[in-house]
Design a protein around this motif. Structure first.
Motif, short mmCIF file in Angstrom:
data_model
loop_
_atom_site.label_atom_id
_atom_site.label_comp_id
_atom_site.label_asym_id
_atom_site.label_seq_id
_atom_site.Cartn_x
_atom_site.Cartn_y
_atom_site.Cartn_z
N ASP A 1 39.05 -24.21 -30.66
CA ASP A 1 38.34 -22.96 -30.34
C ASP A 1 38.57 -21.87 -31.40
N GLU A 2 39.31 -22.20 -32.44
CA GLU A 2 39.56 -21.32 -33.59
C GLU A 2 40.26 -20.02 -33.20
N THR A 3 41.09 -20.05 -32.15
CA THR A 3 41.84 -18.87 -31.75
C THR A 3 43.27 -18.89 -32.26
N GLU A 4 43.75 -20.07 -32.67
CA GLU A 4 45.10 -20.15 -33.19
C GLU A 4 45.15 -21.04 -34.42
N MET A 5 46.18 -20.78 -35.22
CA MET A 5 46.36 -21.52 -36.46
C MET A 5 47.78 -22.06 -36.50
N GLY B 1 54.74 -12.56 -29.11
CA GLY B 1 53.34 -12.38 -28.72
C GLY B 1 52.37 -12.85 -29.78
N LYS B 2 52.89 -13.07 -30.97
CA LYS B 2 52.08 -13.49 -32.10
C LYS B 2 52.33 -14.95 -32.45
N PHE B 3 53.59 -15.33 -32.59
CA PHE B 3 53.97 -16.67 -33.02
C PHE B 3 54.46 -17.50 -31.85
N HIS B 4 54.22 -18.82 -31.91
CA HIS B 4 54.73 -19.71 -30.88
C HIS B 4 54.95 -21.11 -31.45
N LEU B 5 55.74 -21.87 -30.70
CA LEU B 5 56.07 -23.23 -31.13
C LEU B 5 54.84 -24.13 -31.07
N PRO B 6 54.86 -25.19 -31.85
CA PRO B 6 53.78 -26.18 -31.77
C PRO B 6 53.90 -26.97 -30.46
N VAL B 7 52.90 -27.77 -30.18
CA VAL B 7 52.97 -28.66 -29.01
C VAL B 7 54.14 -29.63 -29.21
N GLU B 8 54.61 -30.18 -28.12
CA GLU B 8 55.80 -31.04 -28.15
C GLU B 8 55.71 -32.16 -29.19
N SER B 9 54.55 -32.78 -29.31
CA SER B 9 54.40 -33.89 -30.25
C SER B 9 54.52 -33.45 -31.71
N MET C 1 42.23 -8.53 -36.84
CA MET C 1 41.98 -9.89 -36.42
C MET C 1 41.30 -10.67 -37.54
N VAL C 2 41.71 -11.90 -37.73
CA VAL C 2 41.11 -12.74 -38.76
C VAL C 2 40.33 -13.88 -38.12
N THR C 3 39.47 -14.49 -38.89
CA THR C 3 38.61 -15.57 -38.41
C THR C 3 38.80 -16.80 -39.29
N ILE C 4 38.13 -17.86 -38.90
CA ILE C 4 38.17 -19.09 -39.70
C ILE C 4 37.64 -18.84 -41.11
N ASN C 5 36.69 -17.94 -41.25
CA ASN C 5 36.17 -17.64 -42.59
C ASN C 5 37.23 -16.98 -43.47
N ASP C 6 38.08 -16.15 -42.86
CA ASP C 6 39.19 -15.56 -43.62
C ASP C 6 40.18 -16.64 -44.04
N VAL C 7 40.46 -17.58 -43.13
CA VAL C 7 41.37 -18.68 -43.45
C VAL C 7 40.80 -19.49 -44.62
N ARG C 8 39.52 -19.81 -44.55
CA ARG C 8 38.86 -20.54 -45.65
C ARG C 8 38.95 -19.78 -46.96
N TRP D 1 48.56 -16.75 -33.13
CA TRP D 1 47.27 -16.34 -32.58
C TRP D 1 46.53 -15.55 -33.65
N LEU D 2 45.34 -15.98 -34.02
CA LEU D 2 44.59 -15.31 -35.09
C LEU D 2 44.23 -13.87 -34.71
#
Length: 113
Positions: A41-45, A63-71, A1-8, A81-82
């Motif tokens: 909530d920093e649970t998805e990127m 289970g890992k990847f999903h589409l963006p919101v409609e907009s 699992m990664v966190t926002i600090n890993d993303v940074r 999901w991080l």
């Protein structure tokens, strides 16, 4: 699992990349173009990804990847999901997203570094 600090740690050192806070969401940009954004909530990127390839990526692991919101469907964008990815996969996703928004010259210089 990664966190926002890993993303940074992956996104911040990339040439021309910088972090912004927009409506309580951390985003990474090159110029005005966002290549990575975290949920409040920093649970998805969300990350830049070719539109024509996103269905295949999502189908490879729904289970890992999903589409963006409609907009955001009009953009080159996918979400992950991080909690479902490891550091090496995060690095690949972020660098590939960054590559989509920088000039080719910057990408070539990065490869030579």
């Amino acid at each position: 699992m990664v966190t926002i600090n890993d993303v940074r740690a992956v996104a911040s050192p990339l040439p021309r990349a910088y972090e912004v806070l927009v409506r309580d969401r951390v985003k990474f940009r090159v110029g005005r173009i966002v290549f990575v954004a975290l949920s409040r909530d920093e649970t998805e990127m969300g990350f830049a990804y070719p539109k024509e390839a996103r269905e295949a990526l999502i189908a490879s692991d729904p289970g890992k990847f999903h589409l963006p919101v409609e907009s955001d469907m009009r953009f080159h964008w996918v979400r992950v999901w991080l909690a479902e990815i490891e550091r090496d996969e995060l690095e690949e996703l972020v660098v590939d997203a960054w590559r989509m928004v920088v000039p080719k010259k910057v990408w070539r210089e990065y490869l030579g570094a």
